[in-house]
Design an enzyme around this catalytic site. Structure first.
Site, short mmCIF file in Angstrom:
data_model
loop_
_atom_site.label_atom_id
_atom_site.label_comp_id
_atom_site.label_asym_id
_atom_site.label_seq_id
_atom_site.Cartn_x
_atom_site.Cartn_y
_atom_site.Cartn_z
N ARG A 69 0.93 -1.22 0.03
CA ARG A 69 -0.20 -0.14 0.03
C ARG A 69 0.88 1.25 0.14
O ARG A 69 1.75 1.25 0.60
CB ARG A 69 -1.03 0.06 1.14
CG ARG A 69 -1.94 -0.77 1.11
CD ARG A 69 -2.99 -0.99 2.32
NE ARG A 69 -2.41 -1.38 3.36
CZ ARG A 69 -1.94 -0.60 4.39
NH1 ARG A 69 -1.90 0.86 4.46
NH2 ARG A 69 -1.24 -0.87 5.50
N TYR A 197 -1.23 -3.61 -7.14
CA TYR A 197 -0.97 -4.27 -5.69
C TYR A 197 -2.46 -4.49 -5.10
O TYR A 197 -3.07 -3.46 -4.81
CB TYR A 197 -0.08 -3.51 -4.83
CG TYR A 197 0.04 -3.96 -3.31
CD1 TYR A 197 0.58 -5.45 -3.22
CD2 TYR A 197 -0.54 -3.28 -2.32
CE1 TYR A 197 0.27 -6.02 -1.72
CE2 TYR A 197 -0.74 -3.88 -1.15
CZ TYR A 197 -0.12 -5.17 -0.77
OH TYR A 197 -0.62 -5.72 0.22
N LYS A 206 -9.68 -2.37 1.45
CA LYS A 206 -9.17 -1.09 2.54
C LYS A 206 -10.10 -0.10 2.02
O LYS A 206 -10.43 0.85 3.12
CB LYS A 206 -7.63 -0.85 2.19
CG LYS A 206 -6.90 -1.97 2.50
CD LYS A 206 -7.22 -2.45 4.11
CE LYS A 206 -5.91 -3.47 4.63
NZ LYS A 206 -6.56 -3.82 5.90
N HIS A 226 -10.58 -2.06 11.28
CA HIS A 226 -9.58 -2.97 10.89
C HIS A 226 -9.38 -3.86 12.08
O HIS A 226 -8.38 -4.03 12.82
CB HIS A 226 -8.20 -2.14 10.94
CG HIS A 226 -6.96 -2.66 10.17
ND1 HIS A 226 -5.82 -2.34 10.31
CD2 HIS A 226 -6.96 -3.67 9.21
CE1 HIS A 226 -5.02 -3.08 9.46
NE2 HIS A 226 -5.77 -3.87 8.70
N SER A 248 -1.25 -3.44 10.30
CA SER A 248 -1.00 -4.33 9.06
C SER A 248 -0.03 -5.51 9.55
O SER A 248 0.98 -4.89 9.99
CB SER A 248 -0.85 -4.04 7.76
OG SER A 248 -2.06 -2.97 7.78
N CYS A 250 0.69 -7.83 11.64
CA CYS A 250 0.89 -7.83 12.95
C CYS A 250 0.44 -9.11 13.61
O CYS A 250 0.37 -9.34 14.92
CB CYS A 250 0.76 -6.71 13.85
SG CYS A 250 1.65 -5.37 13.63
N ASP A 277 -9.44 -9.45 9.11
CA ASP A 277 -8.85 -8.24 9.07
C ASP A 277 -9.89 -7.17 8.95
O ASP A 277 -9.49 -6.05 9.37
CB ASP A 277 -8.59 -8.35 7.28
CG ASP A 277 -7.69 -6.96 7.02
OD1 ASP A 277 -6.90 -6.71 7.80
OD2 ASP A 277 -7.70 -6.37 5.86
N ARG A 378 1.89 -12.08 -1.01
CA ARG A 378 0.36 -12.57 -0.23
C ARG A 378 -0.20 -14.03 -0.83
O ARG A 378 0.13 -14.20 -1.73
CB ARG A 378 -0.43 -11.37 -0.77
CG ARG A 378 -0.08 -10.13 -0.04
CD ARG A 378 -0.53 -9.80 1.53
NE ARG A 378 -0.19 -8.74 1.96
CZ ARG A 378 -0.77 -8.00 2.83
NH1 ARG A 378 -1.92 -8.58 3.49
NH2 ARG A 378 -0.24 -6.82 3.32
#
Ligand code: OXD
Ligand code: MN
Length: 594
Positions: A69, A197, A206, A226, A248, A250, A277, A378
């Site tokens: 991002r 991406y 998002k 989030h 993000s 974590c 998420d 990913r």
């Protein structure tokens, strides 16, 4: 596919603008999926993986300049600058539309424009919100089919309504200097150009489910967060649901799919995954807050995912998955990433995420080791693949929330777990979250930054108003979730993690649930309630002593005095919009530390 004039006008407007050779409406049928996949295979956009080992799986590489991002190129284009707030980049809507239109005019010449009708949340459910994404990328179409509910049924639900999010995406030339991810909250529009991406282009995620939806939630009295959502089943069969906000990369996916240690499974505990998420939260039955996961799949970080750290995630990737920027073994048509299993594949058909021949230990001209997979590589996997998926995943009313957890990546400061004194203090605890940055966003990794409620890059309006909205939401329900903060990432003097983490985080969840049930008491400290060390179940945990536990349950006054100074400075950003309740909480913290 539809007679909705707003949809037709939208598609027509951007057909004129982008000038594609063709326009294809996505119905998400198996035949269409197959046809699109074959086209993408023919152009090299995706590679089909082994149909026996990884059935229905595809491999894709993004442009090397386009792997995460881009927060510095993400804008909230609210009509009034004030409504964007100090934590977002702002552009005036008229200026933004003009700029984006100029850059992307005619960008789809020689390409096809796909029209994707999608739903965030189960179609027809009270939580559901609809969107139409236009894109010139088959990779985006195939990912959206996993991550959201793509279906012409969206048009049936929409009827003649104008109430849908307009998502506009074009890769243009993937020029990073002209990359823009713009949200127009008042217009229900997202306009994303020059990226391929996921986080920038799967507009349901998002851009919609957090940035636009947080704004919608503020206006309509609900919340877009989030957060992961998980259910903990106790031996008596009761299930308690918890949501958790972490920045993000974590460990949200790992926590959401946690497998409890043996001492727990033997007693009958289970963990069920509702989401990894995003959580949309509303007031529901019994004056409780209820959460749904508006997504339909997982867009998880690959490196570090393995049969030990997260077997449920790894199993989820074994079919119908799109892998992005991992290692490709073109001999076996399989994938690999750092931490999946040793050894790495060998041979002259092994390629890194950039497509270069690769072997483990390969170094560049400066002697630095070249990673095979990008740190932010990913997998996009259907949620139904997950062995721990909750039976409530599709429940249109969501699940009742007993506890909310905030957590960051902090080497020092935050203890393993603490509980806020009440909702207001809990909102304060969320607002002061800080975490070390990760590879999920472009920029330096490992720098501590404030990331309130893990929403810093995702809040679609002024964060001062967002805090106020949190405080107000607490007033709408009597049976409020209890609010906790966790930190799995405390390190010793050598920089090693002290807490074992992963499945053993169940031991902390167990304490949290016992607090919710009023089964265990706690120690009051300047920052909130901490567990008595003996109340964290360490049974069956090898190489970890209660003395080590005590070191991560401490609240060091000097560290927290510094923390309070940092919070004071951070809070000045919000000016008059900082709710008084939070000012009061900061004063209480300072007073407690005297
Ligand atoms: C994500 C992120 O992809 O937070 O979930 O970056
Ligand atoms: Mn995320």
């Amino acid at each position: 596919m539809t007679t909705n004039k707003h949809v037709l006008e939208f598609v027509e407007k951007y057909t004129k603008h982008f000038q594609p050779d063709n326009v294809v409406w996505i119905d998400a049928s198996e035949e269409q999926k197959e046809e699109l996949t074959n086209q993408a295979v023919a152009t090299g956009e995706v590679i089909k993986l082994d149909s026996k080992l990884l059935p229905g799986c595809l491999y894709h590489r993004t442009h090397p300049n386009d792997v995460a991002r881009v927060e510095h190129r993400t804008f909230i284009c609210s009509r009034d600058k004030e409504n964007c707030g100090p934590t977002n980049n702002w552009m005036a809507p008229s200026e933004a539309y003009k700029l984006l239109d100029e850059i992307s005019y005619g960008a789809m010449k020689g390409r096809t424009m796909y029209v994707i009708p999608f739903s965030m949340g189960k179609i027809g459910s009270p939580f559901a919100k609809y969107g139409i994404e236009l894109t010139d990328s088959i990779y985006v179409v195939l990912n959206m089919m996993i991550m959201t509910r793509v279906s012409p049924k969206v048009f049936d639900e929409l009827g003649d309504s104008d109430d849908f999010v307009r998502g506009i995406h074009s890769k243009v030339e993937l020029d990073e200097e002209k990359r823009y991810i713009c949200q127009f909250p008042e217009d229900n529009v997202i306009y994303s150009i020059n990226s391929g991406y996921g986080g920038n282009v799967l507009l349901g995620k998002k851009c919609f489910a957090l940035r636009i939806a947080s704004y919608q939630g503020w206006k309509e009295g609900w919340m877009a967060e989030h957060m992961l959502i998980l259910g903990i089943e106790k031996p008596n069969g009761e299930i308690r649901y918890v949501t958790g906000a972490f920045p993000s990369a974590c460990g949200k996916t790992n926590l959401a799919m946690l497998i409890p240690p043996k001492v727990y499974t033997e007693k009958g505990y289970k963990v069920w995954t509702v989401g990894d998420d995003i959580a949309w939260i509303r007031k529901g039955k019994d004056s409780m807050l209820y959460a749904v996961n508006p997504e339909n799949g997982f867009f998880g970080v690959a490196p570090g995912t393995n049969m030990k750290s997260n077997p449920n995630a790894l199993i989820s990737t074994q079919k119908g998955t799109i892998f992005t920027n991992v290692v490709l073994d073109a001999k076996t048509n399989t994938v690999w990433w750092e931490g999946i299993k040793e050894p790495a594949p060998t041979g002259d058909k092994v390629f890194d995420w950039k497509g270069n021949p690769w072997f483990e230990g390969k170094t560049d001209e400066k002697g630095n080791v070249i990673k095979g997979a990008h740190p932010n590589s990913r997998f996009t996997s259907p949620a139904i693949n997950c062995p721990s998926i909750s039976s409530e995943f599709e429940n249109p009313s969501g699940v009742p929330i007993s506890a909310i957890i905030f957590g960051g990546r902090r080497a020092k400061a935050a203890p393993l777990v603490y509980q806020s004194r009440d909702w207001e203090h809990g909102v304060f605890v969320g607002s002061i979250m800080a975490s070390e940055t990760t590879a999920a966003a472009a920029g330096k990794v490992g720098v501590v930054r404030h990331d309130p409620m893990a929403m810093l890059p995702f809040c679609g309006y002024h964060m001062g108003d967002y805090f106020k909205h949190w405080l107000d939401m607490g007033k709408t329900v009597e049976n409020k979730p209890l609010i906790f903060n966790v930190n799995w990432f405390r390190t010793d003097d050598e920089g090693n993690f002290i807490w074992p983490g992963f499945g053993d985080n169940m031991r902390v969840l167990d304490w949290i649930i016992r607090r919710c049930e009023g089964e265990v008491d706690a120690v009051e400290t300047p920052i909130g309630f901490l567990p008595k060390p003996e109340d964290i179940n360490l049974e069956g945990l090898e190489d970890f002593t209660i003395d080590q536990l005590k070191t991560i349950l401490d609240v060091d006054k000097d560290t927290w005095i510094k923390e309070a100074e940092n919070i004071t400075e951070f809070y000045t950003k919000f000016g008059d919009k900082l709710p008084n309740e939070l000012v009061k909480q900061l004063e209480i913290l300072k007073e407690n530390l005297k």
